[in-house]
Design an enzyme around this catalytic site. Structure first.
Site: not given
Length: 141
Positions: A8, A80, A87
């Site tokens: 996250c 999330c 990412c």
């Protein structure tokens, strides 16, 4: 043992709770880890509500996703939308799954109302991680 990285943004609430639940339900056959794209700290309310559910995450620390680049993983789970978008590419032959959960740290209210929001999100994450662990363990015997 299956290796699962849960990501996250801050690695403070949702990913920490998911890691705790996955360790709990993994029966020693799932190595659960968590990290954040912008790691900060483990939220004390997450620690508190997980302790209420008999899952101790008090020794967890907030970690950067970069600590896991190059590590062999079986699954990467983003919890999330921000983490999904931010990412970094994690090379390897793993399955990426997106399971978004609301961030309870943004909830405003009294201390008791905030705790209730953390409990609500904790229980949603619990159900999802239990189902995920059951699928992974069933597939892998």
């Amino acid at each position: 043992m299956k290796k699962v990285l849960i990501i996250c943004t801050g690695n403070s609430c949702r990913s920490q709770m998911a890691e705790g639940w996955l360790r709990h339900f993994g029966e020693g056959r799932i190595e659960a880890m968590s990290a954040g794209t912008l790691p900060c700290f483990v939220n004390p309310l997450a620690i508190q509500v997980m302790k209420e559910a008999d899952v101790d995450i008090s020794s967890h620390r907030s970690k950067s996703v970069s600590e896991f680049v190059g590590k062999q993983l079986d699954y990467v789970i983003t919890v999330c939308y921000d983490a999904r978008e931010a990412c970094p590419f994690i090379p390897g032959n793993h399955i990426t799954i997106h399971m978004p959960f609301e961030d309870p740290s943004f909830f405003e209210g009294t201390n008791e109302e905030r705790l209730n929001e953390f409990r609500r999100v904790r229980d949603i994450i619990k159900a999802e991680m239990k189902g995920f662990a059951m699928r992974v363990l069933k597939v892998n015997g």
